[in-house]
Design an enzyme around this catalytic site. Structure first.
Site, PDB file in Angstrom:
ATOM      1  N   TYR A  61       0.809  -1.237   0.014  1.00  0.00           N
ATOM      2  CA  TYR A  61      -0.114  -0.011   0.005  1.00  0.00           C
ATOM      3  C   TYR A  61       0.915   1.100   0.094  1.00  0.00           C
ATOM      4  O   TYR A  61       0.729   2.133  -0.842  1.00  0.00           O
ATOM      5  CB  TYR A  61      -1.007   0.125   1.442  1.00  0.00           C
TER       6      TYR A  61
HETATM    7  N1  LIG Z   1      -9.124   7.785   6.443  1.00  0.00           N
HETATM    8  C1  LIG Z   1      -7.801   8.170   6.767  1.00  0.00           C
HETATM    9  O1  LIG Z   1      -7.509   8.267   7.919  1.00  0.00           O
HETATM   10  C2  LIG Z   1      -6.851   8.300   5.524  1.00  0.00           C
HETATM   11  C3  LIG Z   1      -7.148   7.962   4.471  1.00  0.00           C
HETATM   12  N2  LIG Z   1      -6.236   8.173   3.458  1.00  0.00           N
HETATM   13  C4  LIG Z   1      -6.709   8.194   1.848  1.00  0.00           C
HETATM   14  O2  LIG Z   1      -7.720   9.366   1.553  1.00  0.00           O
HETATM   15  C5  LIG Z   1      -8.469   8.718   0.759  1.00  0.00           C
HETATM   16  C6  LIG Z   1     -10.094   8.357   1.356  1.00  0.00           C
HETATM   17  O3  LIG Z   1      -9.964   7.721   2.458  1.00  0.00           O
HETATM   18  P1  LIG Z   1     -11.297   6.813   3.138  1.00  0.00           P
HETATM   19  O4  LIG Z   1     -12.286   7.758   2.766  1.00  0.00           O
HETATM   20  O5  LIG Z   1     -10.693   6.610   4.460  1.00  0.00           O
HETATM   21  O6  LIG Z   1     -11.140   5.836   2.236  1.00  0.00           O
HETATM   22  P2  LIG Z   1     -12.084   4.216   2.218  1.00  0.00           P
HETATM   23  O7  LIG Z   1     -11.002   3.276   1.940  1.00  0.00           O
HETATM   24  O8  LIG Z   1     -13.100   4.681   3.327  1.00  0.00           O
HETATM   25  O9  LIG Z   1     -12.843   4.344   0.996  1.00  0.00           O
HETATM   26  C7  LIG Z   1     -12.154   4.268  -0.465  1.00  0.00           C
HETATM   27  C8  LIG Z   1     -13.256   4.312  -1.576  1.00  0.00           C
HETATM   28  O10 LIG Z   1     -12.490   3.776  -2.522  1.00  0.00           O
HETATM   29  C9  LIG Z   1     -13.234   2.761  -3.399  1.00  0.00           C
HETATM   30  N3  LIG Z   1     -12.504   1.531  -3.720  1.00  0.00           N
HETATM   31  C10 LIG Z   1     -11.658   0.921  -3.158  1.00  0.00           C
HETATM   32  N4  LIG Z   1     -10.995   0.236  -4.072  1.00  0.00           N
HETATM   33  C11 LIG Z   1     -11.807   0.333  -5.272  1.00  0.00           C
HETATM   34  C12 LIG Z   1     -12.027  -0.426  -6.531  1.00  0.00           C
HETATM   35  N5  LIG Z   1     -10.877  -1.355  -6.852  1.00  0.00           N
HETATM   36  N6  LIG Z   1     -12.614   0.272  -7.600  1.00  0.00           N
HETATM   37  C13 LIG Z   1     -13.391   1.290  -7.218  1.00  0.00           C
HETATM   38  N7  LIG Z   1     -13.456   1.969  -6.203  1.00  0.00           N
HETATM   39  C14 LIG Z   1     -12.805   1.241  -5.013  1.00  0.00           C
HETATM   40  C15 LIG Z   1     -14.128   2.366  -2.158  1.00  0.00           C
HETATM   41  O11 LIG Z   1     -15.256   1.420  -2.679  1.00  0.00           O
HETATM   42  P3  LIG Z   1     -15.950   0.332  -1.781  1.00  0.00           P
HETATM   43  O12 LIG Z   1     -16.563   0.848  -0.733  1.00  0.00           O
HETATM   44  O13 LIG Z   1     -17.064  -0.457  -2.930  1.00  0.00           O
HETATM   45  O14 LIG Z   1     -14.895  -0.583  -1.300  1.00  0.00           O
HETATM   46  C16 LIG Z   1     -14.382   3.597  -1.157  1.00  0.00           C
HETATM   47  O15 LIG Z   1     -15.664   4.087  -1.669  1.00  0.00           O
HETATM   48  C17 LIG Z   1      -7.808   7.368   0.410  1.00  0.00           C
HETATM   49  O16 LIG Z   1      -7.149   7.481  -0.841  1.00  0.00           O
HETATM   50  C18 LIG Z   1      -6.946   6.853   1.226  1.00  0.00           C
HETATM   51  O17 LIG Z   1      -5.968   6.216   1.158  1.00  0.00           O
HETATM   52  C19 LIG Z   1      -4.849   8.360   3.817  1.00  0.00           C
HETATM   53  C20 LIG Z   1      -4.440   8.331   4.967  1.00  0.00           C
HETATM   54  C21 LIG Z   1      -5.448   8.340   6.372  1.00  0.00           C
HETATM   55  N1  LIG Z   2      -8.302   3.663   1.580  1.00  0.00           N
HETATM   56  C1  LIG Z   2      -8.064   3.888   2.789  1.00  0.00           C
HETATM   57  N2  LIG Z   2      -6.630   4.448   3.381  1.00  0.00           N
HETATM   58  C2  LIG Z   2      -6.421   4.545   4.407  1.00  0.00           C
HETATM   59  C3  LIG Z   2      -7.336   4.449   5.668  1.00  0.00           C
HETATM   60  C4  LIG Z   2      -8.552   4.036   5.301  1.00  0.00           C
HETATM   61  O1  LIG Z   2      -9.484   3.912   6.045  1.00  0.00           O
HETATM   62  N3  LIG Z   2      -8.918   3.933   3.980  1.00  0.00           N
HETATM   63  N4  LIG Z   2      -6.797   4.835   6.724  1.00  0.00           N
HETATM   64  C5  LIG Z   2      -5.867   4.925   7.346  1.00  0.00           C
HETATM   65  C6  LIG Z   2      -5.458   5.160   8.680  1.00  0.00           C
HETATM   66  O2  LIG Z   2      -6.171   6.198   9.321  1.00  0.00           O
HETATM   67  C7  LIG Z   2      -4.048   5.593   9.052  1.00  0.00           C
HETATM   68  O3  LIG Z   2      -3.758   6.649   8.535  1.00  0.00           O
HETATM   69  C8  LIG Z   2      -3.912   5.570  10.508  1.00  0.00           C
HETATM   70  O4  LIG Z   2      -2.533   5.936  11.014  1.00  0.00           O
HETATM   71  C9  LIG Z   2      -4.621   5.183   6.293  1.00  0.00           C
HETATM   72  N5  LIG Z   2      -4.921   4.959   4.854  1.00  0.00           N
END
Ligand SMILES: NC(=O)C1=CN([C@@H]2O[C@H](COP(=O)(O)OP(=O)(O)OC[C@H]3O[C@@H](n4cnc5c(N)ncnc54)[C@H](OP(=O)(O)O)[C@@H]3O)[C@@H](O)[C@H]2O)C=CC1
Ligand SMILES: Nc1nc2c(c(=O)[nH]1)N=C([C@H](O)[C@@H](O)CO)CN2
Length: 241
Positions: free
Chosen positions: A153
């Protein structure tokens, strides 16, 4: 002419919050989703143009892109939000090679394919103005730091940031391209108190930051005419811990 923004992964959490934010600003939202949650019906009711697409399937992406190009005259911004936070644990169902392939597909190949296919639309929408179109790659703090439990990742998020550098140079001056590198934005359902305490303790600002930290930074980047090719950390000062 109304602005149009494409956001990947609008079904929940940050992507859903971004879609609602821009719809409320009377901006045309194009969204991709994989799972059809009730939020998808809500966004459709609000006027979003949504496409169900598995972003790990290039043929599905191609079909979606052709439909977007046929349906929309202008495009001002792409936000690559969709992501799969997969750890490195293998099983009978998934090998380490599968995990790396999946991470690279969703976080690198899909943004690459989408950016190349829609770059001309972004450039045309900018016209003569400098930096008025945008691409935003949502990466992760671990792109710079690495991760012992999410190696594939983290590597894929680092590759996504490298594409920020390449696309920023390739698409200037019409299009700005930047990364947003979050850390603790939203916990997940099922995160227990012990996990939460451990995650919060990683930063000198021990907070679950919330969607607004990402939304307000996106608004800043869209309004700028001078920032490109950079990564903007939203991580509570984790690098100082
Ligand atoms: N939340 C956090 O604390 C953090 C988030 N981030 C980044 O911020 C962004 C948003 O985070 P967050 O809202 O938590 O993400 P989530 O993991 O909650 O949601 C990700 C979204 O991407 C979709 N997705 C995943 N795989 C696919 C695929 N193969 N095709 C189409 N859609 C797909 C999911 O759809 P489905 O529901 O169908 O799986 C979902 O809607 C991400 O890029 C994440 O890496 C980075 C660090 C911390
Ligand atoms: N696709 C996602 N990416 C990440 C998520 C998540 O929920 N969906 N969450 C994190 C964590 O919050 C991490 O930052 C905690 O240290 C990272 N990326």
């Amino acid at each position: 002419m109304k602005q149009t923004i494409l956001i990947t992964g609008v079904g929940k959490r940050i992507g859903y919050a971004l879609a609602k934010h821009f719809i409320a600003q009377d901006i045309n939202v194009i969204g991709t989703f994989r799972t059809h949650y009730p939020s998808i019906d809500e966004l459709l009711e609000l006027g979003a143009d949504l496409y169900q697409c598995d972003l790990c399937q290039p043929a599905e992406i191609d079909d979606m892109l052709n439909r977007i190009k046929a349906q929309h005259q202008g495009l001002d911004c792409i936000i690559h939000n969709a992501s799969d936070w997969h750890n490195d644990k293998t099983s009978a169902d998934i090998t380490s090679a599968d995990i790396m392939t999946r991470m690279m597909n969703i976080h690198v190949s899909a943004p690459y394919q989408i950016n190349l296919a829609l770059a001309d639309m972004l450039t045309a929408s900018a016209g003569e103005s400098v930096g008025s179109s945008n691409i935003i790659h949502i990466t992760d703090y671990v792109a710079e730091k690495g991760s012992q439990k999410h190696i594939a990742y983290a590597a894929s998020k680092a590759a996504l940031h490298n594409m920020t550098l390449s696309f920023a140079a390739k698409l200037a001056p019409a299009v700005k391209v930047n990364s947003i590198a979050p850390a603790m934005i939203l916990f997940n359902e099922g995160d227990d108190e012990a996990y939460k305490a451990k995650a919060l303790a990683k930063a000198i600002l021990p907070k679950e930051a919330g969607n607004s930290e990402i939304i307000e930074l996106v608004d800043y980047l869209l309004a700028s005419q001078y920032v490109t090719g950079r990564s903007y950390a939203v991580d509570g000062g984790r690098q100082l811990k």
